[in-house]
Design a protein around this motif. Structure first.
Motif, PDB file in Angstrom:
ATOM      1  N   GLY A   1     -26.972  12.467  14.789  1.00  0.00           N
ATOM      2  CA  GLY A   1     -26.058  11.928  13.795  1.00  0.00           C
ATOM      3  C   GLY A   1     -25.965  12.773  12.549  1.00  0.00           C
ATOM      4  O   GLY A   1     -24.946  12.752  11.848  1.00  0.00           O
ATOM      5  N   ALA A   2     -27.013  13.554  12.253  1.00  0.00           N
ATOM      6  CA  ALA A   2     -26.954  14.444  11.095  1.00  0.00           C
ATOM      7  C   ALA A   2     -25.876  15.506  11.271  1.00  0.00           C
ATOM      8  O   ALA A   2     -25.277  15.967  10.292  1.00  0.00           O
ATOM      9  CB  ALA A   2     -28.315  15.107  10.874  1.00  0.00           C
ATOM     10  N   LEU A   3     -25.602  15.895  12.530  1.00  0.00           N
ATOM     11  CA  LEU A   3     -24.529  16.858  12.792  1.00  0.00           C
ATOM     12  C   LEU A   3     -23.170  16.182  12.697  1.00  0.00           C
ATOM     13  O   LEU A   3     -22.202  16.774  12.201  1.00  0.00           O
ATOM     14  CB  LEU A   3     -24.709  17.484  14.177  1.00  0.00           C
ATOM     15  CG  LEU A   3     -25.889  18.444  14.313  1.00  0.00           C
ATOM     16  CD1 LEU A   3     -26.094  18.840  15.762  1.00  0.00           C
ATOM     17  CD2 LEU A   3     -25.665  19.692  13.457  1.00  0.00           C
ATOM     18  N   LEU A   4     -23.078  14.928  13.168  1.00  0.00           N
ATOM     19  CA  LEU A   4     -21.826  14.200  13.019  1.00  0.00           C
ATOM     20  C   LEU A   4     -21.482  14.013  11.549  1.00  0.00           C
ATOM     21  O   LEU A   4     -20.321  14.094  11.151  1.00  0.00           O
ATOM     22  CB  LEU A   4     -21.925  12.831  13.689  1.00  0.00           C
ATOM     23  CG  LEU A   4     -21.841  12.776  15.211  1.00  0.00           C
ATOM     24  CD1 LEU A   4     -21.907  11.342  15.687  1.00  0.00           C
ATOM     25  CD2 LEU A   4     -20.560  13.429  15.710  1.00  0.00           C
ATOM     26  N   GLU A   5     -22.517  13.777  10.740  1.00  0.00           N
ATOM     27  CA  GLU A   5     -22.297  13.600   9.310  1.00  0.00           C
ATOM     28  C   GLU A   5     -21.651  14.847   8.711  1.00  0.00           C
ATOM     29  O   GLU A   5     -20.847  14.767   7.791  1.00  0.00           O
ATOM     30  CB  GLU A   5     -23.639  13.311   8.627  1.00  0.00           C
ATOM     31  CG  GLU A   5     -23.530  13.066   7.139  1.00  0.00           C
ATOM     32  CD  GLU A   5     -24.895  12.981   6.477  1.00  0.00           C
ATOM     33  OE1 GLU A   5     -24.928  12.766   5.263  1.00  0.00           O
ATOM     34  OE2 GLU A   5     -25.922  13.143   7.182  1.00  0.00           O
ATOM     35  N   ARG A   6     -21.998  16.010   9.260  1.00  0.00           N
ATOM     36  CA  ARG A   6     -21.440  17.270   8.759  1.00  0.00           C
ATOM     37  C   ARG A   6     -20.078  17.592   9.366  1.00  0.00           C
ATOM     38  O   ARG A   6     -19.508  18.641   9.086  1.00  0.00           O
ATOM     39  CB  ARG A   6     -22.398  18.425   9.081  1.00  0.00           C
ATOM     40  CG  ARG A   6     -23.786  18.271   8.499  1.00  0.00           C
ATOM     41  CD  ARG A   6     -24.675  19.407   8.989  1.00  0.00           C
ATOM     42  NE  ARG A   6     -26.081  19.177   8.673  1.00  0.00           N
ATOM     43  CZ  ARG A   6     -27.061  19.970   9.087  1.00  0.00           C
ATOM     44  NH1 ARG A   6     -26.780  21.030   9.847  1.00  0.00           N
ATOM     45  NH2 ARG A   6     -28.305  19.693   8.769  1.00  0.00           N
ATOM     46  N   GLY A   7     -19.591  16.744  10.242  1.00  0.00           N
ATOM     47  CA  GLY A   7     -18.292  16.979  10.849  1.00  0.00           C
ATOM     48  C   GLY A   7     -18.342  17.150  12.345  1.00  0.00           C
ATOM     49  O   GLY A   7     -17.316  17.163  13.010  1.00  0.00           O
ATOM     50  N   GLY A   8     -19.555  17.300  12.913  1.00  0.00           N
ATOM     51  CA  GLY A   8     -19.708  17.347  14.362  1.00  0.00           C
ATOM     52  C   GLY A   8     -19.244  18.638  15.004  1.00  0.00           C
ATOM     53  O   GLY A   8     -19.082  18.716  16.206  1.00  0.00           O
ATOM     54  N   ARG A   9     -19.053  19.686  14.217  1.00  0.00           N
ATOM     55  CA  ARG A   9     -18.517  20.935  14.779  1.00  0.00           C
ATOM     56  C   ARG A   9     -19.601  21.988  15.000  1.00  0.00           C
ATOM     57  O   ARG A   9     -19.298  23.110  15.351  1.00  0.00           O
ATOM     58  CB  ARG A   9     -17.452  21.496  13.846  1.00  0.00           C
ATOM     59  CG  ARG A   9     -16.210  20.630  13.708  1.00  0.00           C
ATOM     60  CD  ARG A   9     -15.129  21.387  12.947  1.00  0.00           C
ATOM     61  NE  ARG A   9     -13.887  20.647  12.862  1.00  0.00           N
ATOM     62  CZ  ARG A   9     -13.588  19.786  11.906  1.00  0.00           C
ATOM     63  NH1 ARG A   9     -14.458  19.575  10.928  1.00  0.00           N
ATOM     64  NH2 ARG A   9     -12.441  19.139  11.892  1.00  0.00           N
ATOM     65  N   ALA A  10     -20.863  21.657  14.750  1.00  0.00           N
ATOM     66  CA  ALA A  10     -21.925  22.657  14.788  1.00  0.00           C
ATOM     67  C   ALA A  10     -22.123  23.218  16.197  1.00  0.00           C
ATOM     68  O   ALA A  10     -22.208  22.476  17.172  1.00  0.00           O
ATOM     69  CB  ALA A  10     -23.224  22.060  14.281  1.00  0.00           C
ATOM     70  N   GLU A  11     -22.175  24.532  16.293  1.00  0.00           N
ATOM     71  CA  GLU A  11     -22.539  25.191  17.534  1.00  0.00           C
ATOM     72  C   GLU A  11     -24.055  25.386  17.530  1.00  0.00           C
ATOM     73  O   GLU A  11     -24.653  25.640  16.482  1.00  0.00           O
ATOM     74  CB  GLU A  11     -21.839  26.549  17.655  1.00  0.00           C
ATOM     75  CG  GLU A  11     -20.340  26.450  17.804  1.00  0.00           C
ATOM     76  CD  GLU A  11     -19.947  25.770  19.107  1.00  0.00           C
ATOM     77  OE1 GLU A  11     -20.661  25.955  20.107  1.00  0.00           O
ATOM     78  OE2 GLU A  11     -18.929  25.039  19.108  1.00  0.00           O
ATOM     79  N   PRO A  12     -24.705  25.252  18.687  1.00  0.00           N
ATOM     80  CA  PRO A  12     -26.161  25.428  18.703  1.00  0.00           C
ATOM     81  C   PRO A  12     -26.552  26.848  18.297  1.00  0.00           C
ATOM     82  O   PRO A  12     -25.971  27.826  18.764  1.00  0.00           O
ATOM     83  CB  PRO A  12     -26.543  25.126  20.152  1.00  0.00           C
ATOM     84  CG  PRO A  12     -25.284  25.289  20.936  1.00  0.00           C
ATOM     85  CD  PRO A  12     -24.167  24.929  20.016  1.00  0.00           C
ATOM     86  N   GLN A  13     -27.533  26.916  17.420  1.00  0.00           N
ATOM     87  CA  GLN A  13     -28.061  28.217  17.003  1.00  0.00           C
ATOM     88  C   GLN A  13     -29.189  28.672  17.914  1.00  0.00           C
ATOM     89  O   GLN A  13     -29.668  29.802  17.801  1.00  0.00           O
ATOM     90  CB  GLN A  13     -28.562  28.115  15.557  1.00  0.00           C
ATOM     91  CG  GLN A  13     -27.442  27.794  14.562  1.00  0.00           C
ATOM     92  CD  GLN A  13     -27.980  27.318  13.231  1.00  0.00           C
ATOM     93  OE1 GLN A  13     -28.282  26.152  13.059  1.00  0.00           O
ATOM     94  NE2 GLN A  13     -28.101  28.226  12.299  1.00  0.00           N
ATOM     95  N   ARG A  14     -29.594  27.756  18.803  1.00  0.00           N
ATOM     96  CA  ARG A  14     -30.699  28.068  19.704  1.00  0.00           C
ATOM     97  C   ARG A  14     -30.604  27.124  20.894  1.00  0.00           C
ATOM     98  O   ARG A  14     -30.263  25.955  20.738  1.00  0.00           O
ATOM     99  CB  ARG A  14     -32.013  27.868  18.942  1.00  0.00           C
ATOM    100  CG  ARG A  14     -33.290  28.140  19.701  1.00  0.00           C
ATOM    101  CD  ARG A  14     -34.450  27.928  18.736  1.00  0.00           C
ATOM    102  NE  ARG A  14     -35.718  27.710  19.390  1.00  0.00           N
ATOM    103  CZ  ARG A  14     -36.769  27.131  18.832  1.00  0.00           C
ATOM    104  NH1 ARG A  14     -36.665  26.688  17.596  1.00  0.00           N
ATOM    105  NH2 ARG A  14     -37.894  26.982  19.484  1.00  0.00           N
ATOM    106  N   VAL A  15     -30.851  27.635  22.095  1.00  0.00           N
ATOM    107  CA  VAL A  15     -30.835  26.824  23.313  1.00  0.00           C
ATOM    108  C   VAL A  15     -32.229  26.855  23.918  1.00  0.00           C
ATOM    109  O   VAL A  15     -32.809  27.929  24.124  1.00  0.00           O
ATOM    110  CB  VAL A  15     -29.796  27.333  24.329  1.00  0.00           C
ATOM    111  CG1 VAL A  15     -29.850  26.494  25.610  1.00  0.00           C
ATOM    112  CG2 VAL A  15     -28.397  27.300  23.727  1.00  0.00           C
ATOM    113  N   VAL A  16     -32.780  25.662  24.180  1.00  0.00           N
ATOM    114  CA  VAL A  16     -34.134  25.544  24.721  1.00  0.00           C
ATOM    115  C   VAL A  16     -34.059  24.779  26.032  1.00  0.00           C
ATOM    116  O   VAL A  16     -33.537  23.662  26.076  1.00  0.00           O
ATOM    117  CB  VAL A  16     -35.067  24.810  23.731  1.00  0.00           C
ATOM    118  CG1 VAL A  16     -36.443  24.614  24.349  1.00  0.00           C
ATOM    119  CG2 VAL A  16     -35.167  25.570  22.418  1.00  0.00           C
TER     120      VAL A  16
END
Length: 743
Positions: A682-697
């Motif tokens: 939800g912290a990413l949705l708060e920012r607009g939900g457009r974040a691309e992952p900076q790291r894949v695990v």
């Protein structure tokens, strides 16, 4: 090396390089049962074993909590090898086990340390291709040796463990670890018996509603109600004067969120304020028949239960208003008989002059040292005299010279529910709605029961420095804005945000039977802890309710907001909508107005604001009467009066049917929204939900293990236990965790 250590080494060896492929080459040979989650293993095994139920019984005595878990297992038509894994806190030092099955010995137990517990859960998750066990990766495990579950048997394995409890600033906390997952879980029953060296002022749970009963030996028996998921948290306050206080604080940025709890000591030495009840009864034509009979019964029962020294009056209104007496009557046999005859002679006719009924009720002067209450019952909208919602609300405030608490009762759905809510809220009262088919008499009785023994009135909260000076600007967004009265059977809860890292003194001032008094609680940011993740979520729920109430009040006197016409847009409503959406996304508190955020197709919050504005216009602003207005009142009440954290995001739809959202998963102080095959923080949705992952695990890799270690240190390992892809925020970065999907 003992046998249990040998078993652990064999499990770890089976992992090979800890990759998914290596784990798949070594399928589980039996079943592993985690009572908080269920049965793990190969499908050919788990199909033949069911975790039926868990009964938790806690005994607290001499500073030691002994927890007993009765774990009921049901076997199918084949034998199954079973191992139990029970997550517990680091404070647990001893454990014992018994088994309720004829001719079977209980399995041996081992208490694993932190490192081996995490490795054990990782091994189970990787071998079963199920991330769920990782929710408890920050806890120790009690592990049983593998034992055989006979075919067709129902067996109960009982594990007991003990842990010391410490008193911290007068508060004692007990936590029973349980899963926060909204997925189907076995039913739990939870009960605690508490005996403490010092007298107990009150018991509170931020996670579960409680039923508390004093035992004959002076201890308290506490039973958890409902089936909410999440850990069972229980706190009790050692007696300290008439009023005991405590603070839970959760850190966030340059400050955090707090929950202030004030409770009344359970003692005959605490003198309640006398009450004065004025019952204002709508006797218009529509109140005839069963409605009036129930009101008459509820009123007589309430008056008979008044204490000596308390007073009452009865006001009836239709086209006009009149009272039983010109001033309140003391409770005695003669006056009760007078009230009974007055009520029996009520005739229902005419319209509803709510203004006259309020004016007549509010002019009643209180007796000395009495707290005045008005209980106002109506089943319709005002039809006679003043009918404007805003003017009626203003008149109720202006004519309330004695600061009477107005408790309103809306019978049926043909009432102006925003008006009844506002009249109540402006006077430190509450609104109650009696839906079609519900019993009016029982609803009134429940409210009156809550009003028994008021102890502190006109409560005000102020933030001070430790030296006693006003701490300007340190507290903000406190809910409720006006604190309610404090009653002997109901704690007072206030939540809010704080700035800075210096200690604060929260001073509560109010009227007691002996005069004005102040009580203090310390908010120490150094004691703030992430384990109190329930605090920001409860605050967000109440804050969203407060914002919705603000929008609803604007609908009483202003033209409706129209999203399609920017020239007519109300900028204040637009701002409130943006904050509602932000809080819903950040903390996962979903309402009927933000339910589109929970849809798996998932609008982004910035796209969703317009949808919220549209719903606020159509529902909150325009809907004043009918089921579509009453359902909003019920939902607002659940938000603004929330005393326990809620996981399921439940609310009533406009048809007054209960709805629950399962596509939003609260975890601690965060929430995760389902998106197609995975979840997004939800912290990413708060920012607009457009974040691309900076790291894949990827699951079951060395990098995945390192990330889990880091999440455990911040108390957010539960995010790694969600099924499917999880896009989470860690140390300010967006990380995509590739977990196995649902099984």
């Amino acid at each position: 090396m003992n046998p249990s250590q040998t078993a652990l080494v064999l499990w770890m060896a089976a992992l090979g390089s800890a990759s998914g492929a290596s784990a798949a080459e070594h399928p589980l040979q039996g079943a592993v049962v985690i009572p908080q989650l269920g049965v793990f293993g190969e499908r050919s095994v788990t199909d033949h074993l069911t975790l039926n139920r868990v009964a938790a019984t806690v005994h607290v005595r001499d500073g030691l909590a002994t927890t007993e878990l009765a774990i009921e297992l049901v076997g199918s038509n084949r034998e199954v090898a079973v191992e139990l894994l029970l997550p517990v806190s680091d404070a647990v030092k001893t454990a014992t086990v018994s088994r309720a099955a004829a001719g079977t010995a209980p399995p041996a137990l081992e208490l694993l340390d932190d490192l081996h517990s995490r490795e054990r859960l990782l091994a189970l998750a990787e071998l079963s291709r199920n991330a769920a066990p990782l929710e408890f990766a920050d806890l120790r495990l009690i592990r049983s040796e593998s034992t055989v579950m006979r075919a067709g048997r129902t067996e109960t394995v009982t594990i007991r463990y003990s842990e010391p409890l410490a008193e911290n600033a007068g508060r004692i906390d007990y936590v029973l670890p349980r899963s926060e997952s909204l997925a189907s879980q076995p039913p739990w029953a939870m009960q605690a018996t508490i005996a403490w060296p010092r007298s107990i002022a009150a018991v509170y749970s931020p996670t579960h509603a409680l039923e508390t009963t004093p035992a004959s030996d002076g201890s308290l028996v506490v039973r958890a109600l409902g089936r909410e998921p999440g850990p069972f948290r229980l706190s009790w306050l050692a007696a300290s004067g008439e009023v005991a206080t405590t603070v839970f604080a959760h850190p966030e940025g340059d400050g955090g969120t707090f929950l202030l709890l004030a409770t009344v000591r359970r003692s005959e030495a605490v003198q309640p304020l006398n009450r004065q009840f004025t019952c204002a009864i709508d006797c218009s034509a529509s109140m005839g028949g069963d409605k009036m009979q129930q009101v008459q019964g509820a009123t007589l029962k309430m008056l008979s239960e008044l204490r000596d020294g308390e007073a009452f009056n009865v006001v009836t209104y239709n086209d006009s208003a009149w009272g039983l007496a010109s001033e309140p009557l003391p409770k005695n046999a003669a006056n009760l008989d007078l009230a009974r005859r007055y009520l029996e002679n009520i005739q229902t006719r005419g319209g509803t002059n709510l203004h006259a009924g309020l004016a007549e009720s509010l002019k009643q002067p209180p007796a000395a040292n009495a707290l005045p209450f008005v209980l106002l019952v109506t089943d319709g909208v005002p039809t006679v005299g003043e009918t404007s919602e805003s003017k009626l609300a203003a008149a109720a405030r202006q004519s309330n010279a004695w600061n009477s608490r107005v408790y309103t009762f809306g019978v049926g759905v043909d009432v102006n529910s925003p008006l009844l809510e506002r009249i109540a809220a402006d006077s430190r009262g509450k609104a109650t709605f009696v839906l079609p088919g519900e019993n009016l008499e029982s609803k009134v009785a429940a409210v009156v029961r809550d009003l028994d023994a008021p102890v502190m009135a006109n409560v005000e909260l102020q933030a001070l420095t430790p030296e006693g000076a006003p701490a300007e600007g340190r507290l903000f967004d406190v809910v409720p804005a006006v604190l309610p009265d404090l009653f002997q059977h109901e704690p007072l809860i206030a939540l809010g945000r704080y700035r800075g890292d210096e200690p604060l003194v929260l001073s509560m001032t109010g009227k007691l039977a002996g005069g004005e008094r102040s009580f203090r609680a310390v908010l120490d940011p150094a004691a703030a802890a992430r384990e109190y993740g329930f605090v920001p979520r409860m605050w967000a729920s109440r804050r969203i309710g407060q914002l919705l109430e603000t929008v609803r009040r604007r609908g009483a006197s202003q033209p409706a907001y129209h999203t399609a016409d920017a020239d007519r847009a109300d900028p204040e409503v637009a701002r409130l909508s943006e904050e509602i959406v932000r809080l819903s996304a950040r903390y996962g508190v979903v309402t009927e107005y933000t339910s589109h955020l929970a849809a798996e197709s998932g609008l982004r919050p910035d796209d969703g604001v317009e949808k919220v504005l549209e719903k606020l216009d159509r529902r909150v602003v325009r809907s004043r009467v009918g089921s579509e207005a009453v359902n909003q009142s019920l939902n607002l009440s659940r938000l603004t009066q929330q005393a326990q954290v809620e996981y399921g995001n439940s609310f009533y739809n406009p048809q007054l049917e209960p709805v629950s959202i399962s596509s939003v998963q609260p975890l601690g102080d965060r929430a995760y929204f389902r998106r197609q095959e995975g979840w997004i923080d939800g912290a990413l949705l708060e920012r607009g939900g457009r974040a691309e992952p900076q790291r894949v695990v990827s699951f079951a890799t060395p990098e995945h293990r390192r990330l889990l270690d880091e999440l455990c240190r911040s108390g957010r390992q539960a995010a790694a236990a969600l099924p499917g892809d999880v896009l989470l925020v860690h140390e300010g970065r967006a990380i995509l965790v590739k977990n196995p999907p649902d099984r």
